[in-house]
Design a protein around this motif. Structure first.
Motif, short mmCIF file in Angstrom:
data_model
loop_
_atom_site.label_atom_id
_atom_site.label_comp_id
_atom_site.label_asym_id
_atom_site.label_seq_id
_atom_site.Cartn_x
_atom_site.Cartn_y
_atom_site.Cartn_z
N SER A 2 39.92 46.27 42.55
CA SER A 2 39.23 45.05 42.95
C SER A 2 40.17 44.20 43.79
O SER A 2 41.37 44.18 43.56
N ASN A 3 39.62 43.49 44.75
CA ASN A 3 40.43 42.59 45.57
C ASN A 3 40.71 41.27 44.86
O ASN A 3 41.48 40.47 45.35
N SER A 4 40.09 41.04 43.72
CA SER A 4 40.23 39.76 43.05
C SER A 4 41.13 39.84 41.82
O SER A 4 41.00 39.06 40.90
N ILE A 5 42.07 40.79 41.78
CA ILE A 5 42.98 40.90 40.64
C ILE A 5 43.92 39.70 40.61
O ILE A 5 44.35 39.21 41.64
N THR A 6 44.20 39.20 39.42
CA THR A 6 45.07 38.04 39.28
C THR A 6 46.51 38.49 39.04
O THR A 6 46.77 39.64 38.70
N PHE A 7 47.41 37.56 39.18
CA PHE A 7 48.81 37.83 38.91
C PHE A 7 49.00 38.32 37.48
O PHE A 7 49.72 39.28 37.22
N PHE A 8 48.36 37.67 36.53
CA PHE A 8 48.52 38.03 35.12
C PHE A 8 47.97 39.43 34.83
O PHE A 8 48.54 40.16 34.03
N GLU A 9 46.89 39.81 35.49
CA GLU A 9 46.35 41.16 35.33
C GLU A 9 47.34 42.19 35.89
O GLU A 9 47.53 43.26 35.31
N SER A 10 47.98 41.86 37.02
CA SER A 10 48.93 42.80 37.59
C SER A 10 50.18 42.92 36.71
O SER A 10 50.75 44.00 36.57
N VAL A 11 50.60 41.82 36.08
CA VAL A 11 51.74 41.88 35.15
C VAL A 11 51.37 42.73 33.94
O VAL A 11 52.17 43.55 33.48
N LYS A 12 50.15 42.57 33.45
CA LYS A 12 49.70 43.37 32.30
C LYS A 12 49.67 44.86 32.66
O LYS A 12 50.05 45.70 31.86
N LYS A 13 49.25 45.16 33.88
CA LYS A 13 49.14 46.55 34.30
C LYS A 13 50.49 47.18 34.62
O LYS A 13 50.77 48.31 34.22
N PHE A 14 51.36 46.46 35.33
CA PHE A 14 52.62 47.03 35.82
C PHE A 14 53.86 46.58 35.04
O PHE A 14 54.91 47.19 35.16
N GLY A 15 53.76 45.50 34.27
CA GLY A 15 54.93 44.99 33.57
C GLY A 15 55.87 44.28 34.52
O GLY A 15 55.62 44.18 35.72
#
Length: 180
Positions: A7-20
């Motif tokens: 999704s183009n609307s991923i948030t910073f916190f979602e990316s931290v959760k996904k990638f650490g």
């Protein structure tokens, strides 16, 4: 690991959760000495007492492109492969870590005549690994032809009763490559 998002609307916190998040205190180094087993033992000791180290970088040499109409911009002219890294080591009570680097530097020149020795007789390879919170290797690189360019002063003073002594070393290198 791919950086592709669904999704183009991923948030910073979602990316931290996904990638650490990478933690700078999660690393290992190993120095590869040519030679006898006593040096290998010393290499292991020094690797364990490494408090901090820089991951190597590269520098692109640029020059202004003045053959254009309009604003001048920089273009790559070459690659500087050699560089230097800073490292800090905790010192053991007998200063074996300091002696290790002093002895390594003494392999670069004749201590009586000050004649410089052959480059390949003192340059060594080093491996640096960045670890995850689960001690998994997430990035590993081999730093080629490393040697201690500068061994910094060690500060001694009466007011530092609870601090550990440290040694800062600037390590020169020729190049580096990622280890997949």
């Amino acid at each position: 690991m791919s950086l592709a998002f669904s999704s183009n609307s991923i948030t910073f916190f979602e990316s931290v959760k996904k990638f650490g998040i990478s933690r700078p205190n999660r690393f290992e180094i190993s120095i590869n000495s040519p030679g006898d087993t006593s040096e290998i033992t010393d290499d292991n000791l020094v690797s364990l007492w490494c408090q901090s180290i820089d991951l190597p970088g590269r520098n692109m040499e640029t020059t202004p492109n003045e053959n254009v109409y309009g604003p001048v911009y920089e273009v790559v002219r070459g690659l500087t492969l050699a560089g230097s890294m800073s490292a800090t080591f905790l010192l053991d009570e007998n200063l074996n870590i300091k002696r290790y680097f002093d002895n390594w530097q003494k392999k670069m020149y004749d201590v009586e005549t000050y004649d410089i020795k052959y480059y390949l007789s003192y340059a060594r390879d080093m491996t640096i690994k960045q670890l995850s919170n689960k001690d998994e290797v997430v990035f590993s690189c081999k730093v080629l032809e490393v040697y201690p360019k500068t061994i910094e002063l060690i500060n001694l003073n009466y007011n530092s009763r609870t601090e550990a002594s440290v040694l800062s070393v600037t390590l020169a290198y020729r190049d580096w490559e990622e280890i997949p």
